[in-house]
Design a protein around this motif. Structure first.
Motif, short mmCIF file in Angstrom:
data_model
loop_
_atom_site.label_atom_id
_atom_site.label_comp_id
_atom_site.label_asym_id
_atom_site.label_seq_id
_atom_site.Cartn_x
_atom_site.Cartn_y
_atom_site.Cartn_z
N ALA A 5 0.83 -1.20 0.00
CA ALA A 5 0.00 0.00 0.00
C ALA A 5 0.87 1.26 0.00
O ALA A 5 0.54 2.25 -0.67
N VAL A 6 1.97 1.22 0.72
CA VAL A 6 2.90 2.35 0.75
C VAL A 6 3.50 2.56 -0.64
O VAL A 6 3.56 3.69 -1.14
N GLU A 8 2.24 1.65 -3.44
CA GLU A 8 1.18 2.13 -4.34
C GLU A 8 0.95 3.63 -4.13
O GLU A 8 0.82 4.38 -5.09
N GLU A 9 0.91 4.06 -2.86
CA GLU A 9 0.72 5.49 -2.57
C GLU A 9 1.85 6.33 -3.14
O GLU A 9 1.64 7.46 -3.56
N PHE A 118 8.53 10.19 -1.43
CA PHE A 118 7.91 10.81 -0.26
C PHE A 118 8.78 11.95 0.27
O PHE A 118 8.26 13.01 0.61
N ARG A 123 7.32 14.17 3.03
CA ARG A 123 6.62 13.13 3.77
C ARG A 123 7.61 12.05 4.20
O ARG A 123 8.65 11.87 3.62
N ILE A 128 3.89 7.06 6.83
CA ILE A 128 2.90 6.58 5.85
C ILE A 128 2.66 5.08 6.06
O ILE A 128 1.52 4.62 6.04
N GLN A 132 -0.88 3.27 7.01
CA GLN A 132 -1.41 2.17 6.20
C GLN A 132 -1.64 0.93 7.07
O GLN A 132 -2.65 0.25 6.94
#
Length: 139
Positions: A5-6, A8-9, A118, A123, A128, A132
């Motif tokens: 998920a990280v 993908e973000e 990031f 970020r 993150i 997630q």
């Protein structure tokens, strides 16, 4: 898995149906298995050394946590100066879990791309990751 998920973000996750996406999923899952379950003394020591020298200064892998952003960062960082490929006994333990040099290279590349993406926007990859992880239904 929160790491996916990280990635993908960060927009660095390979397309879902690509061979590289499957390779990344394999690499993450198998590395986590090796990290948590390996009984090979050289491989255990290599992981332990990576974690001890990391920002988190973790002495041992935590089976409840698995492969986190901080653990992956520790592995990637340590591997850059202590490549497991230079130590056949470490690679033997990784290969018991089907972790290859190509797997390590792929995880390193994707992790660094995400971290750098990031950072470029102010970020933090670990924050993150934690967000997630908290959003995942089963922890």
């Amino acid at each position: 898995m929160a790491l996916l998920a990280v990635f993908e973000e960060a927009a660095v996750l390979p397309p879902e149906t690509s061979p590289e996406a499957n390779a990344l999923i394999h690499a993450l899952i198998q590395t986590q298995a090796a990290l948590i379950k390996s009984t090979n003394p050289a491989t255990r020591r290599w992981f332990t050394d990576a974690l001890r020298r990391s920002e988190a200064r973790q002495a041992e892998p935590d089976p409840r946590e698995g492969l986190t952003s901080r653990t992956l960062e520790a592995i990637v960082t340590y591997a850059s100066t202590h490549p497991p490929t230079a130590r056949p006994e470490v690679m033997a333990g990784l290969q018991e879990f089907n972790v290859s040099p190509a797997d390590l290279d792929l995880m390193t590349r994707v992790y660094r791309q995400a971290r750098d993406r990031f950072r470029s926007t102010g970020r933090n990859i670990h924050r993150i990751y934690e967000a997630q992880r908290r959003a995942m239904p089963l922890r």
